[in-house]
Design a protein around this motif. Structure first.
Motif, PDB file in Angstrom:
ATOM      1  N   LEU A   1       0.879  -1.083  -0.007  1.00  0.00           N
ATOM      2  CA  LEU A   1       0.011  -0.014  -0.014  1.00  0.00           C
ATOM      3  C   LEU A   1       0.918   1.192   0.110  1.00  0.00           C
ATOM      4  O   LEU A   1       0.350   2.373  -0.573  1.00  0.00           O
ATOM      5  CB  LEU A   1      -0.932   0.065   1.247  1.00  0.00           C
ATOM      6  CG  LEU A   1      -2.086  -1.087   1.314  1.00  0.00           C
ATOM      7  CD1 LEU A   1      -2.864  -0.994   2.462  1.00  0.00           C
ATOM      8  CD2 LEU A   1      -2.728  -1.373   0.096  1.00  0.00           C
TER       9      LEU A   1
ATOM     10  N   THR B   1      -3.822   3.146  -3.849  1.00  0.00           N
ATOM     11  CA  THR B   1      -4.713   3.086  -2.733  1.00  0.00           C
ATOM     12  C   THR B   1      -5.613   4.205  -2.560  1.00  0.00           C
ATOM     13  O   THR B   1      -6.887   3.749  -1.956  1.00  0.00           O
ATOM     14  CB  THR B   1      -3.606   3.150  -1.339  1.00  0.00           C
ATOM     15  OG1 THR B   1      -2.684   2.237  -1.466  1.00  0.00           O
ATOM     16  CG2 THR B   1      -4.222   3.029  -0.057  1.00  0.00           C
TER      17      THR B   1
ATOM     18  N   PHE C   1      -4.100  -5.135  -6.003  1.00  0.00           N
ATOM     19  CA  PHE C   1      -3.259  -5.393  -4.837  1.00  0.00           C
ATOM     20  C   PHE C   1      -2.866  -6.651  -4.390  1.00  0.00           C
ATOM     21  O   PHE C   1      -1.957  -6.916  -3.903  1.00  0.00           O
ATOM     22  CB  PHE C   1      -4.087  -4.526  -3.854  1.00  0.00           C
ATOM     23  CG  PHE C   1      -3.908  -3.049  -3.934  1.00  0.00           C
ATOM     24  CD1 PHE C   1      -2.847  -2.375  -3.734  1.00  0.00           C
ATOM     25  CD2 PHE C   1      -5.147  -2.436  -4.054  1.00  0.00           C
ATOM     26  CE1 PHE C   1      -2.885  -1.105  -3.699  1.00  0.00           C
ATOM     27  CE2 PHE C   1      -5.166  -1.098  -4.003  1.00  0.00           C
ATOM     28  CZ  PHE C   1      -3.933  -0.293  -3.872  1.00  0.00           C
TER      29      PHE C   1
END
Length: 810
Positions: free
Chosen positions: A761, A768, A782
């Motif tokens: 992140l 993000t 992700f």
């Protein structure tokens, strides 16, 4: 009365939907292994799947398995799933069916958000791609007849012969194709074919048809088009347009994958989707061909697509089956590379298991016989429980706790039932001339009324035909003895009702024939229409004439105030609910959702005891019926084995397979009882069955428990576990020893995984922020980043949960 909430509304997120709740167990199959590998090596930033039904009928139980695999795979890996209406064949398609498909999937709990696609919205793009193929010299307009085209293609032993029109130049092909679109030619005058390989052993590659002329009204496009793309052309293009990564389809399309790959290469899609096939799941005593289901409807053999005897999801909803039961069934039957006919008892038991904890017990008499209790002077008010002692328990707050987590006050866990002088019992619960072993009411005999005491039959009245019309009885003291228990309804309060007793629609396990895989498929991409082929009515001869029996009787008064969608267990009769179509106001109509036990299976077992005709005896060590064939009914001994295995933790589908196969059972005999048993049983059925029957497995079942424990704890990934399992089976070395020696343990505890997630992140602040701003589809991106950062040691199922928690926390 408060009852457990069987159908709570789904939320907007797949994770919170009934589908995700029921399917919370991780999928583990060869397709998920491919997905994990693709995420680990960065082939895709995220996973995108699609479920692509054609809107020419309602969804059925066969679709449930495919939709579950498509959607749940995306959920498991933090990806995105699409609903696509593959509406490129105007005949038979309608907005009614499209809307019905979406409603049925939402009923199951799936929520695709804005990701719904219609193939018909891309007709112009398909056409442009077709012209591109023509300009590249990869497609041509052919003008031979359909019969001549089939002849020129050759056969498995003879290569194809070029059509006399195969070498038309680009300009002529473009001109003819544009005139086809303009409507200058009659249906069948020309087709557009791909120019691939007429000598290929794969017949699908022998210049397949890509477009045909068809003048028909399209429910969305109207008459804007008179040429329509074929499935083999449209389907891969639509996958690429949508950004699908893993395109899953059933096994009959395995040869079509070559066309899929050819189109992706010739049109240079990147990144491109890939097609993966899984074994089709048929269901005993059932037809799932939409063409044949339509014959049942149009021929008046059933009342409509929602007739409760039909296998459509619309019918199952009207029958009273819950979405949780359907999804539990889909999860149980599993994924494999071979076609399989599923024992219908697996589905029926999934429904029973679901209803057992949701359905309050009440009494209803379906075929009433009036009984007068001659010595009962005053009406008695009884307090009878809705729930038997093995279904409910007392909770800490003094409420009655139900198994699904709902609670009710003790006063709500019982209902008032009045015992009156006149009552109704089932006609079959009294016999004036009882057969041997009869344990209900007989002249001078006794029986216990459920919750009300013991009665003795003193005398009875008959009509002119000798039928018993009225029974006179005495209510005895509690010291009396009785051999049986029957249900009843007080005549003074009884509510008249109609009862519809549904049974299997067909009398035989496989109505379509002995070899379902040899039948003409319901969906044939080689033909101009998606549902083509000769009309087959042979299956109609197997219709069960007793699939619906209607009776009129009474139900106890307590149901009057209940919600209309309450599912009941009518004692000794089965699970019922009010028909949502025909039950209105005082006109109560109850349909039986399911019997309490597999009465059909018991009948088969009884018949199996009849003498067999002389002939060749099967080998004692014969393997189970071949994949795609019809499984015989389980013997009583095998049913007992299923019960034992499921109690040990095995999934019912695995248990039924094991019970039929002595080789698999013998291998599993030394498996370690406990939490790992279910996984070892699953490996036995799905991974080791073939080598076990061949006698090449050298590892013991007892040695598999440590590996299963490592998998359950997240210490190894499912891909590593299966690889180690295969190597151990061949070498005989303990799987856990292989993991330790080669350092294959994932070795990621929660803290380490959370550290990796935090790092990902931090390295992608823009993504993000976009996710937290509403672009939740980035969860797949992700997931891929974390899998790479962990060097493949993280379990994707755990990654999705940790990732979502970290992203939502911001």
């Amino acid at each position: 009365m408060t009852v457990p909430d069987a159908d709570k509304p789904s939320s907007a997120t797949p994770e919170a939907s009934p589908a995700a709740r029921v399917a919370s167990a991780q999928l583990d199959n060869y397709i998920t292994e491919i997905v994990e590998r693709d995420l680990q090596n960065g082939k895709y930033a995220g996973i995108v799947t699609r479920f692509p039904p054609e809107p020419n009928g309602y969804l059925h139980l066969g679709h449930t398995f495919a939709s579950f695999l498509d959607f749940q795979t995306a959920v498991q890996y933090g990806g995105r799933y699409h609903l696509r209406l593959d509406d490129t064949n105007p005949e038979g398609e309608s907005q009614e069916f499209a809307d019905g498909i979406m409603a049925d999937l939402r009923w199951l709990g799936w929520d695709w958000g804005e990701n719904v696609f219609y193939a018909s919205d891309n007709f112009e793009r398909y056409y442009a791609y077709a012209e591109q193929l023509i300009r590249q010299g990869d497609a041509y307009v052919d003008s031979v007849s359909g019969e001549e085209m089939a002849r020129l293609r050759g056969d498995a032993h003879t290569p194809g012969t070029p059509s006399p029109y195969r070498e038309r130049d680009v300009e002529e092909n473009l001109d003819l194709f544009r005139r086809m679109r303009a409507g200058e030619f009659a249906d069948g005058a020309h087709v557009l074919r791909g120019k691939i390989d007429l000598s290929s052993p794969n017949m699908k590659l022998r210049d397949p048809v890509l477009y045909r002329i068809k003048r028909a009204w399209h429910y969305r496009a109207g008459d804007a088009w008179c040429i329509y793309p074929m499935y083999d052309f449209q389907h891969p293009l639509q996958d690429a347009i949508e950004g699908v990564t893993h395109s899953m389809c059933s096994l009959e399309f395995v040869d079509n994958r070559a066309i899929y790959d050819w189109l992706m290469e010739r049109l240079s899609f990147a990144p491109r989707p890939h097609q993966y096939e899984f074994g089709r799941r048929s269901l005993e005593y059932t037809i799932v061909s939409k063409r044949k289901l339509r014959q049942l409807v149009e021929g008046g053999h059933v009342s409509g697509w929602d007739d409760p005897r039909m296998p459509t999801l619309r019918a199952q909803q009207r029958l009273g089956v819950t979405p949780q039961a359907v999804l539990a069934f889909a999860r149980q039957i599993g994924v494999s590379r071979t076609n399989r006919t599923v024992d219908i008892a697996v589905y029926e038991n999934a429904v029973r298991d679901d209803l057992n904890h949701k359905a309050p017990r009440v009494m209803a008499v379906l075929e009433p016989l009036r009984v007068t209790l001659e010595n009962l002077e005053e009406t008695r008010t009884l307090q009878l429980p809705y729930w038997p002692h093995d279904v409910v328990a007392a909770s800490a707050d003094g409420l009655v706790a139900l198994p699904d987590g709902d609670r009710m006050a003790p006063a709500q866990a019982v209902r008032e039932v009045r015992l009156t002088r006149d009552i109704f019992i089932e006609r079959e619960d009294f016999s004036a001339d009882p057969p041997k072993g009869y344990k209900r009411l007989t002249p001078g005999g006794t029986v216990r009324l459920r919750g009300a005491g013991i009665i003795r039959a003193d005398r009875f009245d008959t009509d002119d035909d000798g039928n018993v019309t009225h029974l006179h009885a005495t209510l005895l003291d509690e010291g009396a003895k009785a051999g049986g228990v029957i249900h009843w309804v007080g005549a003074q309060d009884a509510i008249p009702a109609e009862f519809r007793l549904y049974d299997r629609l067909f009398r035989v396990p496989n109505p379509e024939g002995e070899h379902p895989d040899d039948m003409v498929p319901d969906f044939d991409p080689e033909q101009p229409g998606h549902e083509s082929g000769p009309l087959d009515t042979g299956f109609l001869r197997h219709l069960n004439p007793d699939s619906l029996r209607v009776t009129r009787g009474y139900v106890e008064a307590s149901v009057a105030a209940d919600p209309h969608d309450t599912r009941y267990q009518f004692e000794r009769q089965g699970y019922f609910w009010r028909d949502p179509v025909d039950s209105r106001g005082d006109a109560l109509v109850f349909g039986r959702i399911m019997t309490l036990k597999d009465a059909w299976g018991q009948t088969q077992k009884a018949e199996s005891g009849k003498p067999k005709p002389a002939g060749k005896k099967p080998r004692a060590d014969a393997a189970p019926a071949a994949s795609g064939g019809v499984q015989p009914a389980l013997t009583p001994q095998q049913e007992a084995e299923v019960t034992r295995l499921t109690r040990l933790g095995a999934a019912e589908g695995d248990a039924r397979t094991l019970a039929r196969d002595e080789t698999l059972l013998a291998f599993l005999a030394d498996a370690t009882p406990g939490e790992t048993f279910a996984q070892v049983a699953s490996w036995t059925v799905n991974d080791l069955a073939t080598p076990l029957r061949a006698g090449t497995v050298r590892v013991r079942a007892a040695d598999l428990a440590p590996l299963a424990g490592l998998l359950a704890a997240g210490k190894v990934t499912s891909r590593v576990a299966r690889d180690v399992l295969a190597r151990a089976a061949e070498s005989g070395e303990a799987p856990a020893a292989i993991v330790e020696r080669e350092g294959l343990s994932a070795g990621l505890d929660d803290a380490e995984l959370e550290r990796i997630v935090a790092g990902v992140l931090a390295n992608h602040p823009a993504e993000t922020e976009a996710y937290r701003g509403g672009k939740t589809a980035l969860l797949g991106f992700f997931t891929g980043q974390v899998m790479r950062a962990s060097r493949g040691k993280a379990e994707p199922g755990r990654v999705a949960g940790v990732l979502k928690a970290a992203l939502d926390a911001g």
